[in-house]
Scaffold this active site. Structure first.
Site, PDB file in Angstrom:
ATOM      1  N   SER A  44     -49.705  -6.371 -37.245  1.00 51.16           N
ATOM      2  CA  SER A  44     -48.208  -6.441 -37.428  1.00 51.16           C
ATOM      3  C   SER A  44     -47.466  -6.018 -36.222  1.00 51.16           C
ATOM      4  O   SER A  44     -46.412  -6.633 -36.151  1.00 51.16           O
ATOM      5  CB  SER A  44     -47.779  -5.213 -38.425  1.00 51.16           C
ATOM      6  OG  SER A  44     -48.134  -4.054 -38.026  1.00 51.16           O
ATOM      7  N   ASP A 352     -39.459   1.522 -39.175  1.00 49.86           N
ATOM      8  CA  ASP A 352     -39.876   1.809 -40.665  1.00 49.86           C
ATOM      9  C   ASP A 352     -40.761   2.595 -41.027  1.00 49.86           C
ATOM     10  O   ASP A 352     -41.531   2.753 -42.084  1.00 49.86           O
ATOM     11  CB  ASP A 352     -40.099   0.370 -41.318  1.00 49.86           C
ATOM     12  CG  ASP A 352     -41.343  -0.351 -40.683  1.00 49.86           C
ATOM     13  OD1 ASP A 352     -41.861   0.312 -40.061  1.00 49.86           O
ATOM     14  OD2 ASP A 352     -41.628  -1.566 -41.099  1.00 49.86           O
ATOM     15  N   HIS A 355     -43.649   0.428 -37.692  1.00 55.37           N
ATOM     16  CA  HIS A 355     -43.520  -0.335 -36.788  1.00 55.37           C
ATOM     17  C   HIS A 355     -42.175  -0.011 -35.745  1.00 55.37           C
ATOM     18  O   HIS A 355     -41.587   1.124 -36.202  1.00 55.37           O
ATOM     19  CB  HIS A 355     -43.211  -1.838 -37.298  1.00 55.37           C
ATOM     20  CG  HIS A 355     -44.077  -2.219 -38.125  1.00 55.37           C
ATOM     21  ND1 HIS A 355     -44.019  -2.187 -39.531  1.00 55.37           N
ATOM     22  CD2 HIS A 355     -45.354  -2.619 -38.123  1.00 55.37           C
ATOM     23  CE1 HIS A 355     -45.045  -2.485 -40.322  1.00 55.37           C
ATOM     24  NE2 HIS A 355     -46.108  -2.807 -39.310  1.00 55.37           N
TER      25      HIS A 355
END
Ligand SMILES: *[C@@H]1O[C@H](CO)[C@@H](O)[C@H](O)[C@H]1NC(C)=O
Ligand SMILES: *[C@@H]1O[C@H](CO)[C@@H](O)[C@H](O)[C@H]1NC(C)=O
Ligand SMILES: *[C@@H]1O[C@H](CO)[C@@H](O)[C@H](O)[C@H]1NC(C)=O
Ligand SMILES: *[C@@H]1O[C@H](CO)[C@@H](O)[C@H](O)[C@H]1NC(C)=O
Length: 389
Positions: A44, A352, A355
């Site tokens: 990610s 979040d 990240h």
């Protein structure tokens, strides 16, 4: 003296020859590389739409600070890979798995959120780890390499959507993967010793993939090490026992020690790869130190919130794993957004709980681009130079 006995003409010739033999390397050393494409592999930290295309879009408020809405990224805006592409004069990378509106002329992104180096023996639904592990990303890359050339030969629009054959050997191959291999062990209740014990296998599989890409003609590699995962709320909240061992900056030491153990091994792996792959230029980038300093020194740079998440709900870190960023609950028959974003994401490091914010990503990019966190210490646009040249 020998020089004195040479005729002036001969001496000049020798001087000219030695100048000539010097010139090419001098010119090479100062001329920026031309990377026509980027092929990215990762999780990610660099997913620009892969997981979203296959398993559902990363919903709002992701993307709100830059793209005006969801854009396949787990952040309020751009990722480090976006800044990298931009600085090399290339468009943002399309995700290989995305079949809508994509353009692969200047590269493709094989990263998906939740990816590991080693294939996991669990489903995304069971454990949250992506089935698109690094070996699968390589299969996709190989398929892309072969079929893009077949399709490009059809001409017309395909020539404006797919890279040229020679772009594969001139491209920059970027990697940011490994963090999830470490958390996968912890999340299945392994001890730090047990996690450390499988790290050599993880690195071995990473090494194999670099060798495969080299075998397909890839030459320029830009490899990020793994970040201080012990500073991220999703790890600290989920494993409270180990998270109790907090350092002076509020990060959980055991996880960061494992990350550093992995990074030490990764650096050695890179050194071995340099010996095994003589035509490769491999840059190792220490994003760990940079991310850690962003958390420990961030206040100096306007990041007033080093650990708390911008977008989340409740708890010590404004993070709840069952009710994340964008999460809604039903109240009196009405949907209410509880995982709401903060007012000014640019003052937060963490978006979040997992990240980084766009502001943090930009900070990271700005500090790695000039090579001050790289081995060898050369700027991004010189990353086609082999170490020692
Ligand atoms: C998955 O299972 C195989 C076969 O038992 C094993 O070799 C491999 O190490 C396992 N992978 C992980 C990530 O645990
Ligand atoms: C794809 O992107 C390239 C480079 O940005 C551009 O030249 C080309 O026209 C684009 N192709 C299409 C079909 O839009
Ligand atoms: C890990 O341990 C917790 C607490 O004992 C348990 O609830 C959970 O199911 C375990 N997870 C795995 C993957 O074994
Ligand atoms: C690299 O860039 C950063 C951020 O702009 C700066 O602080 C640092 O001094 C630079 N390092 C070198 C070696 O130029």
């Amino acid at each position: 003296m020998l020089m004195a006995s040479l005729s002036p003409i001969l001496a000049t010739t020798i001087f000219a020859i030695s100048l000539f033999s010097l010139t090419p390397s001098l010119v090479l050393a100062s001329k920026p590389c031309h990377f026509p494409a980027i092929f990215n592999f990762g999780d990610s930290n660099s997913d620009t739409g892969g997981l979203s295309a296959a398993f559902g879009q990363a919903g709002p408020p992701n993307g709100e600070s830059f793209f005006g809405g969801p854009a396949g990224r787990y952040s309020d805006g751009r990722l480090v890979i976006d800044f990298i592409a931009q600085s090399l004069g290339l468009p943002y990378l399309s995700a290989f798995l995305d079949s809508v509106g994509t353009n692969f002329t200047h590269g493709a992104n094989f990263a998906t959120a939740g990816s590991t180096i080693r294939p996991q023996n669990t489903t995304l639904h069971q454990s949250g780890f992506s089935p698109i592990s690094l070996n699968v990303q390589y299969y996709e890359f190989h398929d892309f390499l072969v079929r893009s050339q077949v399709v490009r030969k059809r001409g017309g629009v395909y020539e404006t959507l797919l890279p040229k054959e020679e772009d594969f050997s001139n491209a920059l191959y970027t990697f940011d993967i490994g963090q999830n291999d470490l958390t996968a062990g912890y999340f299945s209740n392994m001890s730090t010793e047990e996690v450390k014990a499988y790290v050599p296998d993880v690195l071995n599989q990473f090494q194999t993939i670099i060798q495969y890409i080299y075998g397909q003609g890839g030459r320029y590699f830009w490899i990020h090490n793994t970040g201080p995962v012990g500073c991220l709320p999703y790890v600290m909240e989920r494993i409270p026992v180990l998270a109790g061992q907090i350092d002076e900056n509020g990060c959980a030491s055991p996880f960061n020690e494992v990350a550093q153990f992995f990074n030490l091994g990764l650096k050695k792996t890179v050194e071995q790869l340099r010996r095994d792959l003589p035509l490769a230029a491999i840059t190792y980038v220490d994003v760990y130190s940079l991310k850690y300093s962003l958390i420990s020194q961030g206040r100096k740079h306007g990041f007033t919130q080093p650990l708390r998440t911008c977008c989340g709900h409740g708890g010590k870190y404004n993070y709840n794993k069952n009710l994340g960023c964008g999460g809604k609950i039903s109240k009196h028959g009405k949907e209410v957004l509880v995982g709401a974003p903060c007012k000014d994401p640019s003052t937060y490091v963490n978006w979040d709980g997992v990240h980084f914010t766009q502001a943090a990503n930009q900070y990271i990019f700005e500090h790695i681009v000039n090579g001050s966190f790289s081995d060898p210490p050369i700027p991004l646009n010189m990353a086609c130079q082999r170490k020692g040249n």
